[in-house]
Motif scaffolding. Sequence first.
Motif, mmCIF file in Angstrom:
data_model
loop_
_atom_site.group_PDB
_atom_site.id
_atom_site.type_symbol
_atom_site.label_atom_id
_atom_site.label_comp_id
_atom_site.label_asym_id
_atom_site.label_seq_id
_atom_site.Cartn_x
_atom_site.Cartn_y
_atom_site.Cartn_z
ATOM 1 N N ASN A 198 -11.167 -1.331 -3.202
ATOM 2 C CA ASN A 198 -12.462 -1.705 -3.788
ATOM 3 C C ASN A 198 -12.799 -0.852 -5.006
ATOM 4 O OD1 ASN A 198 -13.037 -3.829 -2.063
ATOM 5 N ND2 ASN A 198 -14.008 -2.500 -0.547
ATOM 6 N N GLU A 199 -12.463 0.435 -4.941
ATOM 7 C CA GLU A 199 -12.700 1.310 -6.086
ATOM 8 C C GLU A 199 -11.814 0.883 -7.258
ATOM 9 O OE1 GLU A 199 -12.791 6.077 -7.118
ATOM 10 O OE2 GLU A 199 -12.572 5.437 -5.034
ATOM 11 N N LEU A 200 -10.577 0.549 -6.961
ATOM 12 C CA LEU A 200 -9.656 0.061 -7.991
ATOM 13 C C LEU A 200 -10.176 -1.233 -8.604
ATOM 14 C CD1 LEU A 200 -6.859 0.767 -9.187
ATOM 15 C CD2 LEU A 200 -5.858 -0.698 -7.426
ATOM 16 N N LYS A 201 -10.721 -2.086 -7.749
ATOM 17 C CA LYS A 201 -11.284 -3.367 -8.207
ATOM 18 C C LYS A 201 -12.437 -3.149 -9.186
ATOM 19 C CE LYS A 201 -12.313 -7.644 -5.889
ATOM 20 N NZ LYS A 201 -12.637 -8.250 -4.615
ATOM 21 N N SER A 202 -13.231 -2.134 -8.971
ATOM 22 C CA SER A 202 -14.361 -1.875 -9.865
ATOM 23 C C SER A 202 -13.930 -1.149 -11.143
ATOM 24 C CB SER A 202 -15.460 -1.100 -9.148
ATOM 25 O OG SER A 202 -15.067 0.220 -8.901
ATOM 26 N N TYR A 243 -6.184 9.662 -0.754
ATOM 27 C CA TYR A 243 -5.162 9.973 0.241
ATOM 28 C C TYR A 243 -4.838 8.697 0.985
ATOM 29 C CZ TYR A 243 -6.610 14.674 -0.857
ATOM 30 O OH TYR A 243 -6.912 15.825 -1.532
ATOM 31 N N GLY A 244 -3.789 8.049 0.570
ATOM 32 C CA GLY A 244 -3.439 6.766 1.152
ATOM 33 C C GLY A 244 -4.298 5.669 0.556
ATOM 34 N N ILE A 245 -3.778 4.470 0.621
ATOM 35 C CA ILE A 245 -4.485 3.328 0.051
ATOM 36 C C ILE A 245 -5.066 2.511 1.192
ATOM 37 C CG2 ILE A 245 -4.236 1.220 -1.311
ATOM 38 C CD1 ILE A 245 -1.925 2.659 -2.800
ATOM 39 N N ASP A 246 -6.397 2.419 1.203
ATOM 40 C CA ASP A 246 -7.098 1.620 2.204
ATOM 41 C C ASP A 246 -8.077 0.697 1.471
ATOM 42 O OD1 ASP A 246 -9.137 3.318 1.385
ATOM 43 O OD2 ASP A 246 -9.207 4.435 3.263
ATOM 44 N N GLU A 247 -8.901 0.004 2.202
ATOM 45 C CA GLU A 247 -9.843 -0.950 1.590
ATOM 46 C C GLU A 247 -10.816 -0.264 0.634
ATOM 47 O OE1 GLU A 247 -9.771 -4.315 1.557
ATOM 48 O OE2 GLU A 247 -7.873 -3.953 2.560
ATOM 49 N N ILE A 266 -0.228 3.399 -9.758
ATOM 50 C CA ILE A 266 -1.374 2.688 -10.333
ATOM 51 C C ILE A 266 -2.683 3.358 -9.913
ATOM 52 C CG2 ILE A 266 -2.687 0.521 -10.226
ATOM 53 C CD1 ILE A 266 0.130 -0.883 -10.131
ATOM 54 N N CYS A 267 -2.821 3.660 -8.632
ATOM 55 C CA CYS A 267 -4.053 4.300 -8.152
ATOM 56 C C CYS A 267 -4.253 5.662 -8.809
ATOM 57 C CB CYS A 267 -4.037 4.415 -6.637
ATOM 58 S SG CYS A 267 -4.267 2.835 -5.804
ATOM 59 N N LYS A 293 0.801 -1.226 0.000
ATOM 60 C CA LYS A 293 0.000 0.000 0.000
ATOM 61 C C LYS A 293 0.836 1.279 0.000
ATOM 62 C CE LYS A 293 -4.029 -2.013 2.171
ATOM 63 N NZ LYS A 293 -3.941 -3.108 3.103
ATOM 64 N N GLY A 294 2.024 1.229 0.539
ATOM 65 C CA GLY A 294 2.843 2.440 0.628
ATOM 66 C C GLY A 294 3.844 2.603 -0.492
ATOM 67 N N SER A 295 3.868 1.682 -1.438
ATOM 68 C CA SER A 295 4.887 1.742 -2.493
ATOM 69 C C SER A 295 4.548 2.792 -3.552
ATOM 70 C CB SER A 295 5.049 0.377 -3.156
ATOM 71 O OG SER A 295 3.967 0.111 -4.014
ATOM 72 N N HIS A 296 5.590 3.277 -4.197
ATOM 73 C CA HIS A 296 5.394 4.229 -5.298
ATOM 74 C C HIS A 296 4.622 3.575 -6.432
ATOM 75 C CE1 HIS A 296 7.731 7.518 -3.691
ATOM 76 N NE2 HIS A 296 8.704 6.683 -3.388
ATOM 77 N N ALA A 297 4.887 2.292 -6.678
ATOM 78 C CA ALA A 297 4.186 1.574 -7.752
ATOM 79 C C ALA A 297 2.683 1.550 -7.483
ATOM 80 C CB ALA A 297 4.727 0.150 -7.885
ATOM 81 N N SER A 298 2.287 1.242 -6.260
ATOM 82 C CA SER A 298 0.866 1.198 -5.912
ATOM 83 C C SER A 298 0.220 2.567 -6.057
ATOM 84 C CB SER A 298 0.678 0.684 -4.480
ATOM 85 O OG SER A 298 1.070 -0.665 -4.392
#
Length: 67
Positions: free
Chosen positions: A45-49, A37-41, A27-28, A19-24
Amino acid sequence: MVNRQQQIQEILQFVSRHKGSHASHNICSRILGGDFYGIDERVINELKSKLPEVDNEELETCYYIIK
């Protein structure tokens, strides 16, 4: 060649684990825009959709980022 569904699953797994990587964050930002702001569930889920809706080139780019 890896099929779309497998690419999507691998991207989601990567983002969930890193979740904290530059790659992630890259992508987001590409898929969701800059409105997170930060990657959470919720973001995952939004990314999944949204991932199934992106074109093949964008999906390939995201897949390349994690490989």
